[in-house]
Design a protein around this motif. Sequence first.
Motif, short mmCIF file in Angstrom:
data_model
loop_
_atom_site.label_atom_id
_atom_site.label_comp_id
_atom_site.label_asym_id
_atom_site.label_seq_id
_atom_site.Cartn_x
_atom_site.Cartn_y
_atom_site.Cartn_z
N SER A 13 0.40 -1.09 0.01
CA SER A 13 0.08 -0.35 -0.03
C SER A 13 0.92 1.12 -0.13
O SER A 13 1.86 1.64 0.47
CB SER A 13 -1.11 0.29 1.02
N GLY A 14 0.21 2.05 -0.89
CA GLY A 14 0.82 3.65 -0.56
C GLY A 14 0.29 4.30 -1.48
O GLY A 14 -0.97 4.61 -1.85
N TYR A 15 1.32 5.71 -1.57
CA TYR A 15 0.49 6.51 -3.02
C TYR A 15 1.48 6.39 -4.74
O TYR A 15 2.65 6.60 -4.32
CB TYR A 15 0.60 7.66 -2.44
N ILE A 16 1.07 6.34 -4.89
CA ILE A 16 1.41 6.47 -6.89
C ILE A 16 1.68 7.57 -6.86
O ILE A 16 1.23 9.33 -6.84
CB ILE A 16 0.85 5.84 -7.55
N GLN A 17 3.14 8.27 -6.72
CA GLN A 17 3.52 9.57 -6.54
C GLN A 17 3.47 10.13 -8.14
O GLN A 17 3.16 10.93 -8.75
CB GLN A 17 5.18 9.57 -6.90
N GLN A 38 5.14 5.40 -3.52
CA GLN A 38 5.26 6.03 -1.63
C GLN A 38 4.62 5.06 -0.82
O GLN A 38 3.84 4.83 -0.97
CB GLN A 38 4.88 7.45 -1.20
N THR A 39 6.46 4.27 -0.44
CA THR A 39 5.59 3.33 0.30
C THR A 39 5.59 3.32 1.88
O THR A 39 5.41 2.22 2.76
CB THR A 39 6.09 1.68 0.22
N GLY A 40 6.11 4.44 2.23
CA GLY A 40 6.03 5.06 3.61
C GLY A 40 6.87 6.34 3.78
O GLY A 40 6.59 6.86 3.12
N LYS A 41 7.37 7.21 5.07
CA LYS A 41 7.53 8.26 5.15
C LYS A 41 8.11 8.64 4.67
O LYS A 41 8.50 9.43 3.97
CB LYS A 41 7.45 8.91 7.03
N LYS A 65 -4.73 11.32 -5.27
CA LYS A 65 -3.69 11.29 -4.69
C LYS A 65 -4.24 10.76 -3.25
O LYS A 65 -4.31 11.24 -1.53
CB LYS A 65 -3.85 13.06 -4.01
N GLU A 66 -4.50 9.79 -3.69
CA GLU A 66 -5.46 8.40 -2.41
C GLU A 66 -4.48 7.50 -2.19
O GLU A 66 -3.65 6.78 -2.94
CB GLU A 66 -6.66 8.26 -2.67
N VAL A 67 -4.80 6.38 -1.53
CA VAL A 67 -4.18 5.45 -0.87
C VAL A 67 -4.21 4.30 -1.27
O VAL A 67 -5.65 3.82 -2.23
CB VAL A 67 -3.97 4.97 0.75
N ARG A 103 1.19 11.90 2.38
CA ARG A 103 1.63 11.94 1.66
C ARG A 103 2.62 12.97 1.25
O ARG A 103 2.41 13.47 1.56
CB ARG A 103 0.01 12.01 0.01
N GLN A 104 3.54 12.94 0.17
CA GLN A 104 4.48 13.92 0.13
C GLN A 104 4.53 14.07 -0.87
O GLN A 104 3.84 14.08 -1.83
CB GLN A 104 6.03 12.64 -0.32
#
Length: 259
Positions: A13-17, A38-41, A65-67, A103-104
Amino acid sequence: MKRNVEGNPTKCSGYIQCVSPLKRSEGKGVSYFDGEIQTGKDEIRRFVSFSPEKLDTFESAVALKEVVTLINPRFTVNRGKTEITIAKNTQLEIATKRLEFPRQEVKSKSEEKSINDIAAAGITCTLSAKVISFSDEEHFVQTRYGERKLHTAVIADSTGSVLLPLWGTFATTVKLDTCYKIHNLYTKMFNGQLQVTTTKETRFEVIEPIEDVVSKAPTENATQYFGSISMIQMVNVKKCLYCFKVIDMDDTSVSIVKC
């Protein structure tokens, strides 16, 4: 991340940047796209998919911009970095749970400039421009990395235009009359002409149409000079405090100046 029996995660899980346009590999001409998740901070991983039909889904994930959750991804190690391969059976779903990290915001590694602001070779920059010219003719150039395929394009914004050589798969990335935000371009001089060229970190992002784009390509025989100023000769001059007329103090014949 949940793992299967062999130790490879079954879910991620993460955010597709970001997602690239569709590309073609140089050797076999296979269609693919890549991007970052993005899979972590502070953890961002590259992913690659050889399933072109999934491109629209991933582009939508960037816009939302969703998980998201990747189901059945395949993890590989490339040059010491873990990358994710999106296989045919890999699915992308909107996650139902929030992550513990935010999300970064994607930050460009180079300064954003207009084409007219490019004043020297040897700098990295980001340009928002339109492709006003594209050569379908392929050139094969021998480099220190072997023979590479080269196409030539011209990009322009409202301030000017510049030549953009497209190496390898980048030639299949861009389309004529399309506007892009092009991250991490490198400026260089070639045959006396300033141009921008792609790097390994260059990324094309489709943007809304740009207004008032320059329609002319850069003049091929234009000459530009770049360098550093090593010396400035100061002339002994003064100005009248009332009329601001310049008085040459080296001229000994002048004793009185009429305002």
